[in-house]
Design a protein around this motif. Sequence first.
Motif, short mmCIF file in Angstrom:
data_model
loop_
_atom_site.label_atom_id
_atom_site.label_comp_id
_atom_site.label_asym_id
_atom_site.label_seq_id
_atom_site.Cartn_x
_atom_site.Cartn_y
_atom_site.Cartn_z
N PRO A 106 -9.94 -7.06 8.06
CA PRO A 106 -10.86 -6.85 6.94
C PRO A 106 -10.22 -5.91 5.91
O PRO A 106 -9.31 -5.14 6.24
N PRO A 107 -10.67 -5.94 4.67
CA PRO A 107 -10.06 -5.12 3.60
C PRO A 107 -10.48 -3.66 3.66
O PRO A 107 -11.09 -3.12 2.73
N VAL A 108 -10.14 -2.99 4.76
CA VAL A 108 -10.57 -1.61 4.97
C VAL A 108 -9.88 -0.62 4.03
O VAL A 108 -10.35 0.51 3.86
N ALA A 109 -8.76 -1.03 3.41
CA ALA A 109 -8.06 -0.14 2.47
C ALA A 109 -8.59 -0.26 1.06
O ALA A 109 -8.19 0.50 0.18
N ASN A 110 -9.49 -1.19 0.83
CA ASN A 110 -10.07 -1.44 -0.49
C ASN A 110 -11.41 -0.73 -0.57
O ASN A 110 -12.40 -1.17 0.03
N GLY A 111 -11.45 0.37 -1.32
CA GLY A 111 -12.68 1.14 -1.42
C GLY A 111 -13.85 0.37 -1.98
O GLY A 111 -15.01 0.68 -1.70
N ASP A 112 -13.57 -0.68 -2.77
CA ASP A 112 -14.64 -1.49 -3.35
C ASP A 112 -15.28 -2.42 -2.32
O ASP A 112 -16.27 -3.10 -2.62
N LEU B 258 -9.26 1.83 16.40
CA LEU B 258 -9.17 1.23 15.08
C LEU B 258 -7.98 1.84 14.35
O LEU B 258 -7.58 2.98 14.63
N PHE B 259 -7.43 1.12 13.40
CA PHE B 259 -6.45 1.67 12.47
C PHE B 259 -7.06 1.58 11.08
O PHE B 259 -7.33 0.48 10.58
N LEU B 260 -7.29 2.74 10.48
CA LEU B 260 -8.02 2.83 9.23
C LEU B 260 -7.27 3.70 8.23
O LEU B 260 -6.49 4.58 8.62
N PRO B 261 -7.50 3.50 6.94
CA PRO B 261 -6.80 4.29 5.93
C PRO B 261 -7.35 5.71 5.83
O PRO B 261 -8.57 5.91 5.74
N LEU B 262 -6.44 6.67 5.83
CA LEU B 262 -6.83 8.07 5.72
C LEU B 262 -7.59 8.34 4.43
O LEU B 262 -8.51 9.17 4.40
N LYS B 263 -7.23 7.64 3.36
CA LYS B 263 -7.87 7.90 2.07
C LYS B 263 -9.37 7.57 2.09
O LYS B 263 -10.11 8.03 1.21
N HIS B 264 -9.81 6.79 3.06
CA HIS B 264 -11.24 6.46 3.18
C HIS B 264 -11.86 7.05 4.46
O HIS B 264 -12.92 6.58 4.90
N ALA B 265 -11.21 8.08 5.00
CA ALA B 265 -11.69 8.66 6.26
C ALA B 265 -13.12 9.19 6.14
O ALA B 265 -13.88 9.11 7.11
N ASN B 266 -13.47 9.73 4.98
CA ASN B 266 -14.82 10.28 4.84
C ASN B 266 -15.89 9.19 5.01
O ASN B 266 -16.93 9.43 5.62
N LEU C 193 -4.34 6.24 8.89
CA LEU C 193 -3.01 5.99 8.36
C LEU C 193 -2.92 6.48 6.92
O LEU C 193 -3.79 6.20 6.09
N ALA C 194 -1.83 7.21 6.62
CA ALA C 194 -1.55 7.62 5.25
C ALA C 194 -1.18 6.39 4.42
O ALA C 194 -0.90 5.31 4.96
N ASP C 195 -1.15 6.58 3.10
CA ASP C 195 -0.88 5.44 2.21
C ASP C 195 0.43 4.74 2.54
O ASP C 195 0.52 3.51 2.48
N ASP C 196 1.46 5.53 2.90
CA ASP C 196 2.76 4.91 3.19
C ASP C 196 2.82 4.30 4.59
O ASP C 196 3.85 3.76 4.99
N GLU C 197 1.73 4.36 5.33
CA GLU C 197 1.66 3.79 6.67
C GLU C 197 0.74 2.56 6.74
O GLU C 197 0.54 1.99 7.80
N LEU C 198 0.18 2.16 5.60
CA LEU C 198 -0.84 1.10 5.62
C LEU C 198 -0.28 -0.24 6.07
O LEU C 198 -1.05 -1.14 6.42
N GLY C 199 1.03 -0.37 6.07
CA GLY C 199 1.63 -1.58 6.64
C GLY C 199 1.32 -1.74 8.11
O GLY C 199 1.53 -2.83 8.68
N GLN C 200 0.85 -0.67 8.76
CA GLN C 200 0.51 -0.73 10.19
C GLN C 200 -0.92 -1.21 10.44
O GLN C 200 -1.35 -1.27 11.60
N LEU C 201 -1.65 -1.56 9.40
CA LEU C 201 -3.00 -2.08 9.62
C LEU C 201 -2.99 -3.34 10.47
O LEU C 201 -4.01 -3.69 11.07
#
Length: 319
Positions: A82-88, A264-272, A289-297
């Motif tokens: 799923p698009p978990v890195a997309n805040g929208d 789960l593997f989730l983006p740190l930028k949306h941890a809140n 995952l930090a932004d430079d680690e999002l390839g691990q999703l």
Amino acid sequence: MDAPRAIDLTANEQSARAYEPQNLQSALEGLHQDGLLVLKNVVDVAHVDKLREAMSAETKTILNERAGLFNQGVNSNILQCPPVANGDCLFDDVYFNPYVIQIANAYLGSKPIWSFTTGNNALTGTAGMRQPVHKDITFHHPTAPFYFIANIVLSDFCEANGATEFWLGSHAHTTSADQIPCTEETKVRKQVVGIDPSCNVKSEVVEQRRKIRPPIQAGCRKGDIMIRDLRTWHAGMPNTSDQDRIMVAIGYQAPWYQNNTQRLFLPLKHANFFARHGGQPVEVRANYLADDELGQLWKNYDFTFEPSVPVDRRVMAKL
């Protein structure tokens, strides 16, 4: 005609964002009896459309870049994060649906654990391709409810676009002994060949079950959520339509069940967003995952629901 139980919201339940006792009882009866349940109109259709738009745009890239990606080895179905890195695309009614979590608390135990997410895409134009009858379990599992998957459907599901085949009641009437033992070719991780099960159900057991309660393809509409007990037999079906059939999967674990490693593997930028868990009584078990680690999703595709505590496989195989 046989079908899973469907739960319709009342006006009071929509306002309260919770089922009243009568509907909650009906939902639990459906899960215990059938291993499958449909919750009607519990997700905003605009949110569904947003998720579908994002995931559809990604499908071609996935097919071009990922080798060996087909689910259950059949070239009609892929796993897709799923698009978990997309805040929208982060919506409480998708990732923390109050009706799903209310049922999870009642069916699995107080404060269930969200430890798994993925997506499932039945590709367009795959007439004649179907998966074998299987469970998403490659170990000797409990014979009590210990995990369920909530599927948020991103389009109307019907036979033409590959609505999943389900074997209602199979969760309660079969065990891992009914699955084909794993071989060198089918084993995963630390499975023991000939002792641990593969996903697929033995053909003779399937035919015996067919005489008792044959399979169905469960239809549902955008805005619905299907809940499946992890033990329930199912199979991906051909999609003869001109559009991919996509659903998002959210997995909940019973708090007593001893799997302490699934994450789960989730983006740190949306941890809140994820840490707030929509204000619902659920534990989120995740690595961020930090932004430079999002390839691990992609690690969200690499899942095991097996207990993390040692078990005597030879004893379990006889149970």
